[in-house]
Scaffold this motif. Structure first.
Motif, mmCIF file in Angstrom:
data_model
loop_
_atom_site.group_PDB
_atom_site.id
_atom_site.type_symbol
_atom_site.label_atom_id
_atom_site.label_comp_id
_atom_site.label_asym_id
_atom_site.label_seq_id
_atom_site.Cartn_x
_atom_site.Cartn_y
_atom_site.Cartn_z
ATOM 1 N N ARG A 130 -2.065 6.507 -10.565
ATOM 2 C CA ARG A 130 -3.178 7.052 -9.778
ATOM 3 C C ARG A 130 -4.284 5.727 -9.389
ATOM 4 O O ARG A 130 -4.225 4.838 -10.240
ATOM 5 N N HIS A 131 -4.603 5.784 -8.184
ATOM 6 C CA HIS A 131 -5.585 4.354 -7.819
ATOM 7 C C HIS A 131 -6.909 5.056 -7.342
ATOM 8 O O HIS A 131 -6.827 6.032 -6.357
ATOM 9 N N ASP A 132 -7.980 4.388 -7.977
ATOM 10 C CA ASP A 132 -9.418 4.912 -7.088
ATOM 11 C C ASP A 132 -9.306 3.736 -6.067
ATOM 12 O O ASP A 132 -8.428 2.958 -5.658
ATOM 13 N N ALA A 133 -10.440 3.783 -5.112
ATOM 14 C CA ALA A 133 -10.471 2.892 -4.205
ATOM 15 C C ALA A 133 -10.418 1.478 -4.467
ATOM 16 O O ALA A 133 -9.614 0.823 -3.924
ATOM 17 N N LYS A 134 -11.070 1.012 -5.527
ATOM 18 C CA LYS A 134 -11.021 -0.310 -5.869
ATOM 19 C C LYS A 134 -9.574 -0.808 -6.125
ATOM 20 O O LYS A 134 -8.944 -2.016 -5.750
ATOM 21 N N SER A 135 -8.717 0.005 -6.729
ATOM 22 C CA SER A 135 -7.365 -0.787 -7.401
ATOM 23 C C SER A 135 -6.527 -0.206 -6.189
ATOM 24 O O SER A 135 -5.514 -1.196 -5.771
ATOM 25 N N ALA A 136 -6.782 0.638 -5.294
ATOM 26 C CA ALA A 136 -5.823 0.933 -3.982
ATOM 27 C C ALA A 136 -6.051 -0.263 -3.081
ATOM 28 O O ALA A 136 -5.038 -0.560 -2.415
ATOM 29 N N LYS A 137 -7.349 -0.876 -2.915
ATOM 30 C CA LYS A 137 -7.378 -2.129 -2.094
ATOM 31 C C LYS A 137 -6.557 -3.096 -2.596
ATOM 32 O O LYS A 137 -6.017 -3.930 -1.828
ATOM 33 N N GLY A 138 -6.232 -3.340 -3.779
ATOM 34 C CA GLY A 138 -5.416 -4.442 -4.386
ATOM 35 C C GLY A 138 -4.073 -4.202 -3.989
ATOM 36 O O GLY A 138 -3.263 -5.046 -4.015
ATOM 37 N N ILE A 139 -3.521 -2.842 -3.468
ATOM 38 C CA ILE A 139 -2.114 -2.677 -2.967
ATOM 39 C C ILE A 139 -1.956 -2.372 -1.624
ATOM 40 O O ILE A 139 -1.145 -1.662 -1.117
ATOM 41 N N THR A 140 -3.186 -2.664 -0.880
ATOM 42 C CA THR A 140 -3.305 -2.263 0.779
ATOM 43 C C THR A 140 -1.890 -2.856 1.488
ATOM 44 O O THR A 140 -1.357 -1.914 2.234
ATOM 45 N N ARG B 238 -7.486 2.876 9.385
ATOM 46 C CA ARG B 238 -7.892 4.162 8.972
ATOM 47 C C ARG B 238 -8.170 4.350 7.386
ATOM 48 O O ARG B 238 -8.901 4.960 6.692
ATOM 49 N N LEU B 239 -6.884 3.508 6.718
ATOM 50 C CA LEU B 239 -6.908 3.315 5.215
ATOM 51 C C LEU B 239 -8.084 2.725 4.918
ATOM 52 O O LEU B 239 -8.843 3.080 3.828
ATOM 53 N N GLU B 240 -8.486 1.608 5.252
ATOM 54 C CA GLU B 240 -9.524 0.741 4.673
ATOM 55 C C GLU B 240 -10.884 1.614 4.824
ATOM 56 O O GLU B 240 -11.847 1.598 3.890
ATOM 57 N N ALA B 241 -11.207 2.296 5.942
ATOM 58 C CA ALA B 241 -12.388 3.209 6.205
ATOM 59 C C ALA B 241 -12.227 4.271 5.048
ATOM 60 O O ALA B 241 -13.348 4.901 4.513
ATOM 61 N N ALA B 242 -10.774 4.800 4.711
ATOM 62 C CA ALA B 242 -10.912 5.805 3.609
ATOM 63 C C ALA B 242 -11.200 5.670 2.258
ATOM 64 O O ALA B 242 -11.816 6.344 1.479
ATOM 65 N N PHE B 243 -11.222 4.267 2.381
ATOM 66 C CA PHE B 243 -11.823 3.668 0.735
ATOM 67 C C PHE B 243 -12.989 4.004 0.436
ATOM 68 O O PHE B 243 -13.526 4.026 -0.802
ATOM 69 N N HIS B 244 -13.854 4.164 1.539
ATOM 70 C CA HIS B 244 -15.252 4.310 1.212
ATOM 71 C C HIS B 244 -15.668 5.908 1.316
ATOM 72 O O HIS B 244 -17.056 6.068 1.108
ATOM 73 N N THR B 245 -14.776 6.928 1.341
ATOM 74 C CA THR B 245 -15.182 8.195 1.365
ATOM 75 C C THR B 245 -15.112 8.638 0.057
ATOM 76 O O THR B 245 -14.358 8.157 -1.170
ATOM 77 N N LYS B 246 -15.931 9.650 -0.485
ATOM 78 C CA LYS B 246 -16.222 10.116 -1.587
ATOM 79 C C LYS B 246 -14.970 10.792 -2.399
ATOM 80 O O LYS B 246 -14.114 11.645 -1.612
ATOM 81 N N GLY B 247 -14.595 10.484 -3.416
ATOM 82 C CA GLY B 247 -13.503 10.753 -4.193
ATOM 83 C C GLY B 247 -11.965 10.367 -3.803
ATOM 84 O O GLY B 247 -11.032 10.835 -3.987
ATOM 85 N N PHE B 248 -12.042 9.152 -3.089
ATOM 86 C CA PHE B 248 -10.954 8.769 -2.677
ATOM 87 C C PHE B 248 -9.984 8.342 -3.688
ATOM 88 O O PHE B 248 -10.446 8.185 -4.887
ATOM 89 N N GLU B 249 -8.506 8.619 -3.565
ATOM 90 C CA GLU B 249 -7.574 8.310 -4.566
ATOM 91 C C GLU B 249 -6.300 8.388 -4.029
ATOM 92 O O GLU B 249 -5.916 8.950 -2.816
ATOM 93 N N THR B 250 -5.507 7.362 -4.505
ATOM 94 C CA THR B 250 -4.104 7.276 -3.937
ATOM 95 C C THR B 250 -3.250 7.640 -5.489
ATOM 96 O O THR B 250 -3.391 7.205 -6.433
ATOM 97 N N VAL B 251 -1.941 8.216 -5.081
ATOM 98 C CA VAL B 251 -0.950 8.468 -6.215
ATOM 99 C C VAL B 251 0.111 7.719 -5.492
ATOM 100 O O VAL B 251 0.676 8.196 -4.497
ATOM 101 N N THR B 252 0.695 6.728 -6.069
ATOM 102 C CA THR B 252 1.948 5.985 -5.840
ATOM 103 C C THR B 252 3.144 6.404 -6.796
ATOM 104 O O THR B 252 2.905 6.764 -7.839
ATOM 105 N N ALA B 253 4.244 6.412 -6.171
ATOM 106 C CA ALA B 253 5.317 6.704 -6.796
ATOM 107 C C ALA B 253 6.188 5.404 -6.639
ATOM 108 O O ALA B 253 6.373 5.107 -5.727
ATOM 109 N N TRP B 254 6.719 4.814 -7.743
ATOM 110 C CA TRP B 254 7.566 3.597 -7.943
ATOM 111 C C TRP B 254 8.968 3.866 -8.635
ATOM 112 O O TRP B 254 9.054 4.637 -9.485
ATOM 113 N N LEU B 255 9.883 3.191 -7.820
ATOM 114 C CA LEU B 255 11.284 3.205 -8.394
ATOM 115 C C LEU B 255 11.509 1.717 -8.135
ATOM 116 O O LEU B 255 11.417 0.919 -7.423
#
Length: 181
Positions: A7-17, A47-64
């Protein structure tokens, strides 16, 4: 396939943009999207970078094997979002009320790399993000002509509210919702 989910909030998602944009580029490098400016990596990055600033932004990544093979991102649905308002009375009253109370999760993107598609990973990512949210309804838009995704959302229990366009240059989408609880 046993992916690891993060799980990534906006701050950590920015690091994997860059990694997120790379996955997007591979997923949308097929007809009819390839060559369409609306689906370019640069447009998506914006669009992704704009989404970082929306309330409750979250990314869930799947890694293999140490790489992202799929992800979902979304946020709490802003009630003033143009596509949402354009649905007017096609939205059930309870959804309007929930959105006004920050109770609708807007699933903005869900994608899986082509080499691992059709193995249930999309559903796993979808369910992982919803399980971690406080909102009780999930809303999304799906390109009407994207038959595999469209059919999957309907199988997963989504209901279509109506057709919308995100922008004049965008394709036609079905706006859908799913009661999570």
């Amino acid at each position: 396939m046993d992916p690891e989910f993060q799980r990534h909030d906006a701050k950590s998602a920015k690091g994997i943009t860059c990694e997120l944009v790379d996955v997007y580029s591979k997923v949308y490098d097929v007809p009819p999207y390839v060559g369409d400016p609306f689906f370019s990596a640069d447009m998506f990055r914006g669009r992704l970078e704009a989404a970082f600033h929306t309330k409750g932004f979250e990314t869930v990544t799947a890694w293999l094997d140490g790489r992202i093979v799929g992800y979902v991102h979304g946020a709490t649905l802003p009630v003033d979002r143009a596509w949402w308002g354009s649905l007017g009375d096609r939205r059930p009253t309870v959804l309007i009320e929930l959105a006004n109370a920050n109770g609708v999760f807007w699933l903005r993107e869900l994608m899986v790399l082509p080499e691992v598609q059709n193995q249930g990973l999309g559903r796993q990512i979808h369910d992982a993000v919803i399980a971690g949210r406080t909102e009780t309804v999930t809303a999304l838009t799906c390109i009407v002509d994207n038959q595999p995704a469209h059919d999957a959302y309907l199988r997963w229990g989504y209901t279509i509210m109506g057709e919308i366009k995100h922008a004049p240059e965008s394709p036609v989408y079905d706006a859908m919702y799913l009661s999570s609880r």
